[in-house]
Enzyme design. Structure first.
Site, PDB file in Angstrom:
ATOM      1  N   TRP A   1       0.852  -1.191   0.000  1.00 59.49           N
ATOM      2  CA  TRP A   1       0.000   0.000   0.000  1.00 59.49           C
ATOM      3  C   TRP A   1       0.888   1.241   0.000  1.00 59.49           C
ATOM      4  O   TRP A   1       1.901   1.276   0.722  1.00 59.49           O
ATOM      5  CB  TRP A   1      -0.896  -0.020   1.248  1.00 59.49           C
TER       6      TRP A   1
ATOM      7  N   TYR B   1      -4.799  -0.331  -4.620  1.00 57.31           N
ATOM      8  CA  TYR B   1      -3.460   0.272  -4.494  1.00 57.31           C
ATOM      9  C   TYR B   1      -2.967   0.819  -5.837  1.00 57.31           C
ATOM     10  O   TYR B   1      -1.976   1.545  -5.884  1.00 57.31           O
ATOM     11  CB  TYR B   1      -2.429  -0.729  -3.977  1.00 57.31           C
TER      12      TYR B   1
ATOM     13  N   LYS C   1      -6.568  -7.996  -3.972  1.00 57.79           N
ATOM     14  CA  LYS C   1      -7.889  -7.838  -3.367  1.00 57.79           C
ATOM     15  C   LYS C   1      -8.859  -7.202  -4.350  1.00 57.79           C
ATOM     16  O   LYS C   1      -8.499  -6.271  -5.074  1.00 57.79           O
ATOM     17  CB  LYS C   1      -7.793  -6.961  -2.104  1.00 57.79           C
TER      18      LYS C   1
ATOM     19  N   HIS D   1     -11.925  -6.881  -0.474  1.00 61.37           N
ATOM     20  CA  HIS D   1     -11.150  -5.902   0.300  1.00 61.37           C
ATOM     21  C   HIS D   1     -11.902  -5.353   1.511  1.00 61.37           C
ATOM     22  O   HIS D   1     -11.301  -5.014   2.524  1.00 61.37           O
ATOM     23  CB  HIS D   1     -10.708  -4.754  -0.615  1.00 61.37           C
TER      24      HIS D   1
ATOM     25  N   SER E   1      -0.816  -3.388   8.541  1.00 58.85           N
ATOM     26  CA  SER E   1      -0.357  -2.244   9.359  1.00 58.85           C
ATOM     27  C   SER E   1       0.066  -2.681  10.764  1.00 58.85           C
ATOM     28  O   SER E   1      -0.395  -2.121  11.761  1.00 58.85           O
ATOM     29  CB  SER E   1      -1.440  -1.167   9.454  1.00 58.85           C
ATOM     30  N   PRO E   2       0.965  -3.695  10.877  1.00 57.84           N
ATOM     31  CA  PRO E   2       1.366  -4.167  12.211  1.00 57.84           C
ATOM     32  C   PRO E   2       2.084  -3.106  13.042  1.00 57.84           C
ATOM     33  O   PRO E   2       2.165  -3.223  14.267  1.00 57.84           O
ATOM     34  CB  PRO E   2       2.278  -5.364  11.916  1.00 57.84           C
TER      35      PRO E   2
END
Length: 285
Positions: A23, A51, A76, A109, A197-198
């Site tokens: 992303w 994206y 996605k 998504h 987004s960890p």
């Protein structure tokens, strides 16, 4: 070595535990990012129609020097696609843009279009989109299928009508945002959770408590965050196009103690994603 570690999906397909999220990587830079990631050892690349970089990602896969069989590629279905016909066209469009004969994993998504995230009722549209994914899966275009941002009621809607149970649910999971009840529900249904987004889109770097714990393990904050999601039993998808960060994100040769995992799980929920709060997934809905 994290790159060698896989989970096994409900249909027996192996999926690398660590992937590269793409992303915000522009289409004209995506090929180089993918090539660098593969050189470092990544075998799992995650993109999406939204994206707008599938062409670049596909190019990277072709020029990376590693055989296609060794790579795991996820994309996605755009969140706005909620009819069977549109979904079939969109799946073929992704195959074409990526320039691939098959996609390893394709997800819906979001259960709602982004403009109405967590809003109206799209139950029927999701069942239609899912039917298209099932048909593409049965036709061999997709090796695995799943969803993203789906809550329990969204999954129940699919399960009420599907012939194939979603294999994956990709969710926003990080320290300060651990949807434990939903993750446990997915586990019971045999649905693997993937954490996007960890590092909370970089917001975790601002938390002194997290920095203190990272120091205890002699690792960086991103390394602690990524390791945390893996120890929750999720796939981790950190996003970067910086080769140095790609390398560091994969250096995860440490284990967070049970007590520290408990502390991290109970951390105050993150309320503000700064400039990224404008995106639906970070808006707190």
């Amino acid at each position: 070595m994290t790159f060698k570690e896989n989970y096994t999906l409900s249909n027996g397909v192996k999926i690398p535990k660590l992937g590269l999220g793409t992303w915000f990587i522009a289409d004209n830079r995506a090929a180089e990012a993918v090539k660098e990631a593969v050189k470092i050892g990544y075998r799992h690349i995650d993109t999406a129609q939204a994206y707008e970089n599938e062409s670049g990602v596909g190019e990277g896969i072709r020029i990376c020097g590693v055989s296609r069989k060794e790579l795991f590629v996820t994309t996605k279905l755009a969140a706005e696609v909620k009819t069977y016909e549109e979904a079939i066209q969109a799946i073929d469009s992704s195959l074409k843009k990526l320039g691939l004969d098959y996609i390893d994993l394709m997800l819906i998504h979001s259960p709602q279009p982004w403009a109405d995230f967590r809003g109206g009722d799209y139950a029927e549209g999701n069942r239609e989109a899912w039917r298209a994914l099932e048909d593409a899966y049965k036709a061999g275009k997709l090796r695995a299928i799943g969803v993203s941002n789906f809550q329990e009621q969204d999954l129940e809607n699919i399960l009420s009508d599907c012939t194939i149970v979603p294999m994956v649910n990709q969710l926003l999971v990080h320290i300060g945002n651990t949807p434990a009840v939903l993750m446990s529900y997915c586990q019971k249904k045999g649905i693997l959770v993937e954490a996007y987004s960890p590092v909370a889109h970089g917001e975790m770097l601002k938390y002194p408590d997290v920095a203190t714990m990272a120091k205890k393990y002699s690792v960086s904050v991103p390394q602690l965050c990524i390791r945390y999601t893996l120890q929750l039993g999720a796939v981790s998808l950190p996003k970067t196009e910086n080769p140095m960060h790609m390398r560091q994100n994969a250096e995860l040769d440490f284990v967070i103690s049970e007590q520290d995992m408990k502390t991290l799980k109970s951390m105050e929920p993150l309320k503000d994603y700064g400039e990224f709060s404008v995106f639906p997934v970070f808006s707190g809905k």
